[in-house]
Design a protein around this motif. Structure first.
Motif, PDB file in Angstrom:
ATOM      1  N   LEU A 183      26.606  -4.147 -37.840  1.00  0.00           N
ATOM      2  CA  LEU A 183      26.783  -5.429 -37.144  1.00  0.00           C
ATOM      3  C   LEU A 183      28.224  -5.915 -37.275  1.00  0.00           C
ATOM      4  CD1 LEU A 183      23.427  -7.064 -38.261  1.00  0.00           C
ATOM      5  CD2 LEU A 183      24.054  -6.501 -35.891  1.00  0.00           C
ATOM      6  N   GLN A 184      28.786  -5.805 -38.472  1.00  0.00           N
ATOM      7  CA  GLN A 184      30.177  -6.205 -38.688  1.00  0.00           C
ATOM      8  C   GLN A 184      31.110  -5.405 -37.778  1.00  0.00           C
ATOM      9  OE1 GLN A 184      31.470  -5.778 -42.764  1.00  0.00           O
ATOM     10  NE2 GLN A 184      33.604  -6.133 -42.257  1.00  0.00           N
ATOM     11  N   GLY A 185      30.860  -4.104 -37.668  1.00  0.00           N
ATOM     12  CA  GLY A 185      31.677  -3.257 -36.803  1.00  0.00           C
ATOM     13  C   GLY A 185      31.593  -3.649 -35.340  1.00  0.00           C
ATOM     14  N   ALA A 186      30.490  -4.269 -34.944  1.00  0.00           N
ATOM     15  CA  ALA A 186      30.297  -4.734 -33.572  1.00  0.00           C
ATOM     16  C   ALA A 186      30.779  -6.169 -33.393  1.00  0.00           C
ATOM     17  CB  ALA A 186      28.828  -4.622 -33.185  1.00  0.00           C
ATOM     18  N   GLY A 187      31.405  -6.740 -34.442  1.00  0.00           N
ATOM     19  CA  GLY A 187      31.913  -8.102 -34.362  1.00  0.00           C
ATOM     20  C   GLY A 187      30.850  -9.165 -34.541  1.00  0.00           C
ATOM     21  N   LEU A 188      29.723  -8.808 -35.163  1.00  0.00           N
ATOM     22  CA  LEU A 188      28.623  -9.744 -35.363  1.00  0.00           C
ATOM     23  C   LEU A 188      28.421 -10.016 -36.845  1.00  0.00           C
ATOM     24  CD1 LEU A 188      26.183  -8.018 -32.880  1.00  0.00           C
ATOM     25  CD2 LEU A 188      27.307 -10.227 -32.516  1.00  0.00           C
ATOM     26  N   THR A 189      28.042 -11.246 -37.171  1.00  0.00           N
ATOM     27  CA  THR A 189      27.766 -11.622 -38.555  1.00  0.00           C
ATOM     28  C   THR A 189      26.321 -12.074 -38.648  1.00  0.00           C
ATOM     29  OG1 THR A 189      30.050 -12.326 -38.892  1.00  0.00           O
ATOM     30  CG2 THR A 189      28.415 -13.148 -40.456  1.00  0.00           C
ATOM     31  N   LYS A 249      13.225  -8.358 -40.187  1.00  0.00           N
ATOM     32  CA  LYS A 249      13.332  -9.641 -39.478  1.00  0.00           C
ATOM     33  C   LYS A 249      14.782 -10.066 -39.618  1.00  0.00           C
ATOM     34  CE  LYS A 249       8.778 -10.374 -39.060  1.00  0.00           C
ATOM     35  NZ  LYS A 249       8.166  -9.602 -38.036  1.00  0.00           N
ATOM     36  N   ALA A 250      15.420 -10.333 -38.499  1.00  0.00           N
ATOM     37  CA  ALA A 250      16.855 -10.623 -38.540  1.00  0.00           C
ATOM     38  C   ALA A 250      17.229 -11.808 -37.662  1.00  0.00           C
ATOM     39  CB  ALA A 250      17.628  -9.388 -38.075  1.00  0.00           C
ATOM     40  N   LYS A 251      18.200 -12.549 -38.132  1.00  0.00           N
ATOM     41  CA  LYS A 251      18.837 -13.600 -37.330  1.00  0.00           C
ATOM     42  C   LYS A 251      20.300 -13.204 -37.207  1.00  0.00           C
ATOM     43  CE  LYS A 251      15.705 -17.265 -38.701  1.00  0.00           C
ATOM     44  NZ  LYS A 251      15.528 -18.521 -39.413  1.00  0.00           N
ATOM     45  N   VAL A 252      20.698 -12.860 -35.988  1.00  0.00           N
ATOM     46  CA  VAL A 252      22.074 -12.409 -35.741  1.00  0.00           C
ATOM     47  C   VAL A 252      22.595 -13.143 -34.510  1.00  0.00           C
ATOM     48  CG1 VAL A 252      23.602 -10.441 -35.412  1.00  0.00           C
ATOM     49  CG2 VAL A 252      21.444 -10.125 -36.654  1.00  0.00           C
ATOM     50  N   GLN A 300      21.504  -4.510 -27.986  1.00  0.00           N
ATOM     51  CA  GLN A 300      22.551  -4.174 -28.964  1.00  0.00           C
ATOM     52  C   GLN A 300      21.972  -4.154 -30.372  1.00  0.00           C
ATOM     53  OE1 GLN A 300      25.528  -7.256 -29.533  1.00  0.00           O
ATOM     54  NE2 GLN A 300      27.124  -5.717 -29.951  1.00  0.00           N
ATOM     55  N   PHE A 301      21.149  -5.145 -30.693  1.00  0.00           N
ATOM     56  CA  PHE A 301      20.530  -5.228 -32.006  1.00  0.00           C
ATOM     57  C   PHE A 301      19.656  -4.009 -32.276  1.00  0.00           C
ATOM     58  CE2 PHE A 301      16.690  -6.460 -34.395  1.00  0.00           C
ATOM     59  CZ  PHE A 301      17.270  -6.705 -35.635  1.00  0.00           C
ATOM     60  N   GLN A 302      18.788  -3.645 -31.340  1.00  0.00           N
ATOM     61  CA  GLN A 302      17.905  -2.493 -31.522  1.00  0.00           C
ATOM     62  C   GLN A 302      18.711  -1.199 -31.692  1.00  0.00           C
ATOM     63  OE1 GLN A 302      14.635  -2.446 -32.082  1.00  0.00           O
ATOM     64  NE2 GLN A 302      14.444  -4.649 -31.826  1.00  0.00           N
TER      65      GLN A 302
END
Length: 140
Positions: free
Chosen positions: A66-72, A101-104, A111-113
């Motif tokens: 996620l970090q590599g995709a610019g997401l926290t 279970k994730a909150k992004v 993208q998440f999957q």
């Protein structure tokens, strides 16, 4: 990088008792035995520790993806459900179901999957296991 753990055992497989210790000291003489492994007795067991290692490894791998995709991620919560099956006279780890279970914020479902599937396939614990590994990932 190298990590280590040790096991000590006294007695027979069914009636004996053992203790596990890790290099970090997180486990220090932690008891395990037949009842904690195959029943509901007090103590830990190798399969529980593998499930914990898999949940932790996968979750951290996903955080890096996620970090590599610019997401926290706001939160990532993974449960690893390990299934053992009898095989002949012994046992094997047949499957592990990762339930996430994730909150992004900002992540699209697609993208998440994709990132979650990649983390499942590439985390070191997934790669060492010879079991069917499934992933149920929910973006909340």
């Amino acid at each position: 990088m190298k990590r280590s753990a040790s096991a000590q055992w006294q007695g027979t497989g069914k009636d004996g008792k053992g203790a596990l210790t890790t290099q970090s000291g997180t486990l220090k003489g932690t008891p395990y035995g037949f009842n904690s492994r195959f029943g509901d007795g007090q103590g830990t067991n190798p399969e529980e520790l593998i499930a914990a290692a898999h949940a932790g490894c996968f979750t951290m791998a996903l955080a890096f993806k996620l970090q590599g995709a610019g997401l926290t991620p706001e939160s990532l919560a993974t449960e690893a459900k390990l299934t053992m099956e009898q095989e002949g006279a012994g046992w094997k780890i047949a499957a592990i179901a990762l339930v996430l279970k994730a909150k992004v914020p900002g992540a699209s479902p697609e993208q998440f999957q994709s990132l979650a599937a990649d983390a499942k396939a590439t985390c070191p614990v997934s790669r060492v296991l010879n079991a069917e590994i499934s992933l149920d990932a929910t973006l909340e």
